[in-house]
Scaffold this motif. Sequence first.
Motif, PDB file in Angstrom:
ATOM      1  N   PRO A 280      31.301 -99.582  23.421  1.00  0.00           N
ATOM      2  CA  PRO A 280      32.087 -98.972  24.502  1.00  0.00           C
ATOM      3  C   PRO A 280      31.633 -97.540  24.765  1.00  0.00           C
ATOM      4  CG  PRO A 280      33.379 -99.087  22.485  1.00  0.00           C
ATOM      5  CD  PRO A 280      32.084 -99.775  22.196  1.00  0.00           C
ATOM      6  N   MET A 281      31.115 -97.293  25.957  1.00  0.00           N
ATOM      7  CA  MET A 281      30.437 -96.032  26.245  1.00  0.00           C
ATOM      8  C   MET A 281      31.372 -94.831  26.240  1.00  0.00           C
ATOM      9  SD  MET A 281      27.500 -94.734  26.685  1.00  0.00           S
ATOM     10  CE  MET A 281      27.061 -93.022  26.984  1.00  0.00           C
ATOM     11  N   GLU A 282      32.624 -95.004  26.626  1.00  0.00           N
ATOM     12  CA  GLU A 282      33.512 -93.836  26.639  1.00  0.00           C
ATOM     13  C   GLU A 282      33.748 -93.304  25.229  1.00  0.00           C
ATOM     14  OE1 GLU A 282      36.364 -97.249  26.095  1.00  0.00           O
ATOM     15  OE2 GLU A 282      34.551 -96.860  27.251  1.00  0.00           O
ATOM     16  N   ARG A 283      33.763 -94.210  24.233  1.00  0.00           N
ATOM     17  CA  ARG A 283      33.920 -93.779  22.844  1.00  0.00           C
ATOM     18  C   ARG A 283      32.624 -93.179  22.325  1.00  0.00           C
ATOM     19  NH1 ARG A 283      37.961 -92.327  20.407  1.00  0.00           N
ATOM     20  NH2 ARG A 283      37.759 -93.472  18.470  1.00  0.00           N
ATOM     21  N   VAL A 284      31.494 -93.732  22.743  1.00  0.00           N
ATOM     22  CA  VAL A 284      30.208 -93.146  22.366  1.00  0.00           C
ATOM     23  C   VAL A 284      30.123 -91.714  22.877  1.00  0.00           C
ATOM     24  CG1 VAL A 284      27.706 -93.274  22.716  1.00  0.00           C
ATOM     25  CG2 VAL A 284      28.999 -95.360  22.240  1.00  0.00           C
ATOM     26  N   TYR A 285      30.547 -91.505  24.117  1.00  0.00           N
ATOM     27  CA  TYR A 285      30.502 -90.162  24.718  1.00  0.00           C
ATOM     28  C   TYR A 285      31.382 -89.191  23.932  1.00  0.00           C
ATOM     29  CZ  TYR A 285      31.088 -86.469  28.243  1.00  0.00           C
ATOM     30  OH  TYR A 285      31.124 -85.264  28.895  1.00  0.00           O
ATOM     31  N   GLU A 286      32.591 -89.601  23.601  1.00  0.00           N
ATOM     32  CA  GLU A 286      33.494 -88.731  22.831  1.00  0.00           C
ATOM     33  C   GLU A 286      32.899 -88.377  21.476  1.00  0.00           C
ATOM     34  OE1 GLU A 286      36.986 -91.072  22.595  1.00  0.00           O
ATOM     35  OE2 GLU A 286      37.491 -90.893  24.727  1.00  0.00           O
ATOM     36  N   LYS A 287      32.386 -89.386  20.787  1.00  0.00           N
ATOM     37  CA  LYS A 287      31.844 -89.145  19.454  1.00  0.00           C
ATOM     38  C   LYS A 287      30.521 -88.381  19.510  1.00  0.00           C
ATOM     39  CE  LYS A 287      34.108 -92.622  16.662  1.00  0.00           C
ATOM     40  NZ  LYS A 287      34.408 -91.691  15.568  1.00  0.00           N
ATOM     41  N   PHE A 288      29.775 -88.588  20.582  1.00  0.00           N
ATOM     42  CA  PHE A 288      28.549 -87.817  20.772  1.00  0.00           C
ATOM     43  C   PHE A 288      28.864 -86.323  20.889  1.00  0.00           C
ATOM     44  CE2 PHE A 288      26.096 -85.796  24.297  1.00  0.00           C
ATOM     45  CZ  PHE A 288      24.952 -85.503  23.572  1.00  0.00           C
ATOM     46  N   ILE A 289      29.901 -85.974  21.651  1.00  0.00           N
ATOM     47  CA  ILE A 289      30.268 -84.576  21.847  1.00  0.00           C
ATOM     48  C   ILE A 289      30.626 -83.924  20.512  1.00  0.00           C
ATOM     49  CG2 ILE A 289      31.923 -82.993  22.902  1.00  0.00           C
ATOM     50  CD1 ILE A 289      29.937 -84.189  24.876  1.00  0.00           C
ATOM     51  N   ILE A 290      31.504 -84.550  19.756  1.00  0.00           N
ATOM     52  CA  ILE A 290      31.916 -83.921  18.491  1.00  0.00           C
ATOM     53  C   ILE A 290      30.771 -83.941  17.482  1.00  0.00           C
ATOM     54  CG2 ILE A 290      32.924 -86.011  17.444  1.00  0.00           C
ATOM     55  CD1 ILE A 290      35.117 -84.106  16.309  1.00  0.00           C
ATOM     56  N   GLY A 291      29.946 -84.989  17.488  1.00  0.00           N
ATOM     57  CA  GLY A 291      28.813 -85.038  16.568  1.00  0.00           C
ATOM     58  C   GLY A 291      27.808 -83.939  16.862  1.00  0.00           C
ATOM     59  N   PHE A 292      27.567 -83.682  18.139  1.00  0.00           N
ATOM     60  CA  PHE A 292      26.625 -82.628  18.518  1.00  0.00           C
ATOM     61  C   PHE A 292      27.179 -81.260  18.137  1.00  0.00           C
ATOM     62  CE2 PHE A 292      24.175 -79.784  21.174  1.00  0.00           C
ATOM     63  CZ  PHE A 292      22.917 -80.367  21.202  1.00  0.00           C
ATOM     64  N   LEU A 293      28.461 -81.040  18.377  1.00  0.00           N
ATOM     65  CA  LEU A 293      29.071 -79.758  18.020  1.00  0.00           C
ATOM     66  C   LEU A 293      29.030 -79.527  16.509  1.00  0.00           C
ATOM     67  CD1 LEU A 293      32.200 -79.677  20.374  1.00  0.00           C
ATOM     68  CD2 LEU A 293      30.199 -78.182  20.482  1.00  0.00           C
ATOM     69  N   GLN A 294      29.355 -80.532  15.740  1.00  0.00           N
ATOM     70  CA  GLN A 294      29.362 -80.386  14.285  1.00  0.00           C
ATOM     71  C   GLN A 294      27.959 -80.155  13.737  1.00  0.00           C
ATOM     72  OE1 GLN A 294      31.379 -84.013  13.169  1.00  0.00           O
ATOM     73  NE2 GLN A 294      33.381 -83.042  13.174  1.00  0.00           N
ATOM     74  N   THR A 295      26.950 -80.704  14.405  1.00  0.00           N
ATOM     75  CA  THR A 295      25.563 -80.544  13.949  1.00  0.00           C
ATOM     76  C   THR A 295      25.008 -79.171  14.305  1.00  0.00           C
ATOM     77  OG1 THR A 295      25.154 -82.923  14.139  1.00  0.00           O
ATOM     78  CG2 THR A 295      23.225 -81.466  14.078  1.00  0.00           C
ATOM     79  N   HIS A 296      25.195 -78.747  15.557  1.00  0.00           N
ATOM     80  CA  HIS A 296      24.540 -77.536  16.052  1.00  0.00           C
ATOM     81  C   HIS A 296      25.443 -76.301  16.070  1.00  0.00           C
ATOM     82  CE1 HIS A 296      20.849 -79.617  17.278  1.00  0.00           C
ATOM     83  NE2 HIS A 296      21.629 -80.611  17.687  1.00  0.00           N
ATOM     84  N   PHE A 297      26.752 -76.500  15.954  1.00  0.00           N
ATOM     85  CA  PHE A 297      27.687 -75.368  15.951  1.00  0.00           C
ATOM     86  C   PHE A 297      28.699 -75.532  14.817  1.00  0.00           C
ATOM     87  CE2 PHE A 297      26.148 -75.872  20.283  1.00  0.00           C
ATOM     88  CZ  PHE A 297      25.796 -74.571  20.631  1.00  0.00           C
ATOM     89  N   PRO A 298      28.220 -75.562  13.570  1.00  0.00           N
ATOM     90  CA  PRO A 298      29.147 -75.789  12.448  1.00  0.00           C
ATOM     91  C   PRO A 298      30.219 -74.713  12.337  1.00  0.00           C
ATOM     92  CG  PRO A 298      26.984 -75.073  11.662  1.00  0.00           C
ATOM     93  CD  PRO A 298      26.827 -75.385  13.117  1.00  0.00           C
ATOM     94  N   SER A 299      29.916 -73.487  12.780  1.00  0.00           N
ATOM     95  CA  SER A 299      30.899 -72.399  12.673  1.00  0.00           C
ATOM     96  C   SER A 299      32.110 -72.627  13.570  1.00  0.00           C
ATOM     97  CB  SER A 299      30.246 -71.054  13.027  1.00  0.00           C
ATOM     98  OG  SER A 299      29.784 -71.056  14.368  1.00  0.00           O
TER      99      SER A 299
END
Length: 438
Positions: A280-299
Amino acid sequence: MKSIIRFEYGEPIELPFSLQEEQRFKEYLQKMWQNRRFLDEYAAENHSKTPFFHWEQGAFFPRNYVGFVKFGDWVIEVYPKIFAQNPPSRGEMLRHLFFYLHYAEPQQYAWQAQKGGGEALPNAWEFYQKMMLRQIKTYLSQHLYQSYETKTQALPFLRGRLAVMPYLKNSLSNGKWQDTVSTHQSLQSDNAVNQLLKFTLKQWQTQNTDQAINELLLELIFALKEVKDRHFTLREAQTIPVSIFAREARQVLDICLYFLENEVASLGNISSQNFVWLVPMERVYEKFIIGFLQTHFPSAEAKWQNPSYLAKTKIGEKPVFRIQPDIYLPHQERIIDAKYKLRNTSLGQAQGGVASEDMYQMLSYGLAKQCQEITLLYPTAYGTEPFLSEDFEVKGGFLEDKSISVRAVDLDITQKASSEWKVNLEQLLITQFEKIIF
């Protein structure tokens, strides 16, 4: 192999199946839905009718699932709606999809964004196979799983602990006092994980007609020549234990399980040549956003929000009207809600393309979480310019001297094909998020 390419919520079409084939197709999808281990994390809704797609009087409607279904000689490919206006090559769309999955991790696979541009690909099924087989090849060359097994054997030196009774019976009684029978832990590559992998690769080989893929399968099977042949049922495969620290082995185990799940769901139908991979793409999009933030902006300490409720019934105080904002940034006391929809230009400039229901939802989040800063993140359609950011402020009434600020932002999550498209896309996203969260 023949392909049908569609987009989420696209126009309905009639599939080139006979009535009997269509019924078998629906039955296969139903079986895969019932065994949807790969969707458990999404808490996917139950469907009394055919899942994944919508059907009406023989017409086939893609819903919110993207990926592909291989059924007999046909591959039905469904791509994200953000590509529907200006479709690039299927290679570009697939690479973008797996880029999102790399951060979202809807399954335990180590999804890898592929390098390169948009070269022609026969279909999504071939792309999927090549990607999974490359993953397995990396595992075999760099991360081959070895498990400790207890062995008792005669050695010219003591290893582990002495097996007293076998030593007395087999060594001393025969005058071979120097043969110390030792019981010890030994690392073995001939274990259940690798036996299952070998079994799966052989099953895969028997179902494949593509020469290049079969050559790669033969190469991988040969790399497991020291691993004994063993037959597995799906139930047996599901019980194989793997250390929580052996990440790569768990990924390979999941690939094998997913392959076997598809095979089991196909038995009794046309053949075991069917395969479904849809998320389901809407869930992929949501999880992509938080995954990217946690990876590149841990602070920023982005956190996934737990559900809560807007109200309670007066009688019995039963919580009602469940809400669940996507992401919370504690240092900024800000909610980020990932909206997987394109902002509606027909709503007029005053609303900034933001639907009324989106605004009402954000206000409920702000009130329930006592949060005054909210950001709506919409994706930008491929090949188009993002909408300008739009700021709204809600104040007065019972808010008194406080207010709730809502900002609607378009996030560009696509990149034109180039040799460094992945690096370029990551940098584009980092630049955008720097403006959004700081």
